[in-house]
Design a protein around this motif. Structure first.
Motif, PDB file in Angstrom:
ATOM      1  N   UNK A  61      -1.348   3.062  -8.983  1.00 28.28           N
ATOM      2  CA  UNK A  61      -2.221   2.605  -7.895  1.00 28.28           C
ATOM      3  C   UNK A  61      -2.512   3.690  -6.862  1.00 28.28           C
ATOM      4  N   UNK A  62      -2.044   4.886  -7.079  1.00 28.13           N
ATOM      5  CA  UNK A  62      -2.190   5.956  -6.094  1.00 28.13           C
ATOM      6  C   UNK A  62      -3.646   6.204  -5.704  1.00 28.13           C
ATOM      7  N   UNK A  63      -4.523   6.217  -6.671  1.00 31.16           N
ATOM      8  CA  UNK A  63      -5.927   6.488  -6.360  1.00 31.16           C
ATOM      9  C   UNK A  63      -6.500   5.405  -5.453  1.00 31.16           C
ATOM     10  N   UNK A  64      -6.183   4.146  -5.742  1.00 29.49           N
ATOM     11  CA  UNK A  64      -6.682   3.058  -4.890  1.00 29.49           C
ATOM     12  C   UNK A  64      -6.062   3.106  -3.499  1.00 29.49           C
ATOM     13  N   UNK A  65      -4.798   3.453  -3.430  1.00 33.58           N
ATOM     14  CA  UNK A  65      -4.140   3.578  -2.129  1.00 33.58           C
ATOM     15  C   UNK A  65      -4.778   4.710  -1.327  1.00 33.58           C
ATOM     16  N   UNK A  66      -5.103   5.812  -1.999  1.00 30.89           N
ATOM     17  CA  UNK A  66      -5.771   6.932  -1.340  1.00 30.89           C
ATOM     18  C   UNK A  66      -7.146   6.508  -0.817  1.00 30.89           C
ATOM     19  N   UNK A  67      -7.895   5.742  -1.610  1.00 24.63           N
ATOM     20  CA  UNK A  67      -9.199   5.258  -1.171  1.00 24.63           C
ATOM     21  C   UNK A  67      -9.066   4.353   0.054  1.00 24.63           C
ATOM     22  N   UNK A  68      -8.070   3.461   0.021  1.00 27.28           N
ATOM     23  CA  UNK A  68      -7.828   2.586   1.171  1.00 27.28           C
ATOM     24  C   UNK A  68      -7.476   3.424   2.397  1.00 27.28           C
ATOM     25  N   UNK A  69      -6.610   4.412   2.216  1.00 28.87           N
ATOM     26  CA  UNK A  69      -6.227   5.287   3.320  1.00 28.87           C
ATOM     27  C   UNK A  69      -7.407   6.049   3.887  1.00 28.87           C
ATOM     28  N   UNK A  70      -8.308   6.508   3.016  1.00 25.93           N
ATOM     29  CA  UNK A  70      -9.486   7.247   3.473  1.00 25.93           C
ATOM     30  C   UNK A  70     -10.419   6.356   4.291  1.00 25.93           C
ATOM     31  N   UNK A  71     -10.512   5.089   3.915  1.00 26.61           N
ATOM     32  CA  UNK A  71     -11.398   4.166   4.624  1.00 26.61           C
ATOM     33  C   UNK A  71     -10.782   3.626   5.922  1.00 26.61           C
ATOM     34  N   UNK A  72      -9.460   3.518   5.976  1.00 24.81           N
ATOM     35  CA  UNK A  72      -8.799   2.828   7.085  1.00 24.81           C
ATOM     36  C   UNK A  72      -7.759   3.670   7.816  1.00 24.81           C
ATOM     37  N   UNK A  73      -7.833   4.976   7.720  1.00 23.22           N
ATOM     38  CA  UNK A  73      -6.779   5.824   8.288  1.00 23.22           C
ATOM     39  C   UNK A  73      -6.631   5.656   9.784  1.00 23.22           C
ATOM     40  N   UNK A  74      -7.688   5.292  10.486  1.00 21.89           N
ATOM     41  CA  UNK A  74      -7.608   5.131  11.948  1.00 21.89           C
ATOM     42  C   UNK A  74      -6.676   3.992  12.357  1.00 21.89           C
ATOM     43  N   UNK A  75      -6.429   3.060  11.457  1.00 27.59           N
ATOM     44  CA  UNK A  75      -5.568   1.916  11.762  1.00 27.59           C
ATOM     45  C   UNK A  75      -4.084   2.292  11.820  1.00 27.59           C
ATOM     46  N   UNK A  76      -3.703   3.368  11.131  1.00 30.20           N
ATOM     47  CA  UNK A  76      -2.271   3.675  11.046  1.00 30.20           C
ATOM     48  C   UNK A  76      -1.919   5.155  11.177  1.00 30.20           C
ATOM     49  N   UNK A  77      -2.901   6.046  11.085  1.00 28.89           N
ATOM     50  CA  UNK A  77      -2.603   7.480  11.108  1.00 28.89           C
ATOM     51  C   UNK A  77      -3.289   8.164  12.282  1.00 28.89           C
ATOM     52  N   UNK A  78      -2.720   9.263  12.711  1.00 28.00           N
ATOM     53  CA  UNK A  78      -3.296  10.022  13.807  1.00 28.00           C
ATOM     54  C   UNK A  78      -4.397  10.971  13.373  1.00 28.00           C
ATOM     55  N   UNK A  79      -4.445  11.287  12.093  1.00 29.60           N
ATOM     56  CA  UNK A  79      -5.491  12.157  11.565  1.00 29.60           C
ATOM     57  C   UNK A  79      -5.801  11.781  10.121  1.00 29.60           C
ATOM     58  N   UNK A  80      -6.899  12.284   9.607  1.00 29.86           N
ATOM     59  CA  UNK A  80      -7.351  11.957   8.258  1.00 29.86           C
ATOM     60  C   UNK A  80      -6.617  12.848   7.255  1.00 29.86           C
ATOM     61  N   UNK A  81      -5.717  12.230   6.494  1.00 29.83           N
ATOM     62  CA  UNK A  81      -4.972  12.948   5.460  1.00 29.83           C
ATOM     63  C   UNK A  81      -5.545  12.722   4.068  1.00 29.83           C
ATOM     64  N   UNK A  82      -6.327  11.696   3.903  1.00 26.07           N
ATOM     65  CA  UNK A  82      -6.707  11.194   2.583  1.00 26.07           C
ATOM     66  C   UNK A  82      -8.006  11.823   2.103  1.00 26.07           C
ATOM     67  N   UNK A  83      -7.900  12.987   1.475  1.00 29.71           N
ATOM     68  CA  UNK A  83      -9.074  13.699   0.987  1.00 29.71           C
ATOM     69  C   UNK A  83      -9.494  13.176  -0.389  1.00 29.71           C
ATOM     70  N   UNK A  84     -10.709  13.534  -0.780  1.00 30.51           N
ATOM     71  CA  UNK A  84     -11.246  13.037  -2.048  1.00 30.51           C
ATOM     72  C   UNK A  84     -10.491  13.595  -3.260  1.00 30.51           C
ATOM     73  N   UNK A  85      -9.886  14.755  -3.129  1.00 31.86           N
ATOM     74  CA  UNK A  85      -9.132  15.325  -4.251  1.00 31.86           C
ATOM     75  C   UNK A  85      -7.764  14.662  -4.407  1.00 31.86           C
ATOM     76  N   UNK A  86      -7.301  13.999  -3.357  1.00 32.26           N
ATOM     77  CA  UNK A  86      -6.018  13.313  -3.430  1.00 32.26           C
ATOM     78  C   UNK A  86      -4.821  14.224  -3.329  1.00 32.26           C
TER      79      UNK A  86
END
Length: 128
Positions: A61-86
């Motif tokens: 499920x890593x790819x889906x989790x990465x996609x979720x993180x890329x779309x919603x990173x502002x909810x839980x992270x201080x910066x965008x870590x979730x790049x398209x390359x994973x």
């Protein structure tokens, strides 16, 4: 020309390792490693195989989790870590999962070889 080690060092230095969600992710990986070791020592094979299955599911499920993180990173992270390359997810999420799975598989392989060795010893003893 940058080497892979330089890329890794740059990525690792840019990560805020004090973010609560990252601490939780790393704590879960550490807990999984401890559980894998303890279940091996206690011969809790079924529990260990269940852990292995759960880890494989999360790895898948890593790819889906990465996609979720890329779309919603502002909810839980201080910066965008979730790049398209994973790359971030591979290093922080998938790599520890793979290492834990390899630890479990190594122990299962050792147990299988040991059981087969005992079986052959009994077979040789009975044939005498």
């Amino acid at each position: 020309m940058t080497t892979d080690i330089e890329i890794f060092r740059k990525l690792a230095s840019e990560i805020d390792w004090t973010e609560p969600w990252l601490i939780c992710v790393m704590s879960v990986h550490l807990l999984c490693t401890i559980i894998a070791i303890v279940t091996h020592l206690e011969k809790a094979h079924n529990f260990q195989l269940g852990l292995f299955a759960i880890l494989i599911c999360f790895g898948a499920a890593t790819e889906r989790i990465n996609e979720y993180g890329a779309e919603n990173w502002r909810l839980f992270a201080g910066q965008q870590y979730f790049d398209s390359s994973g790359l971030f997810m591979t290093l922080v999420f998938s790599l520890p999962i793979v290492l834990n799975c390899l630890l479990i598989l190594r122990e299962k392989a050792r147990a299988s070889v040991s059981a087969k060795r005992k079986e052959k010893e009994i077979e040789i003893f009975l044939l005498r």
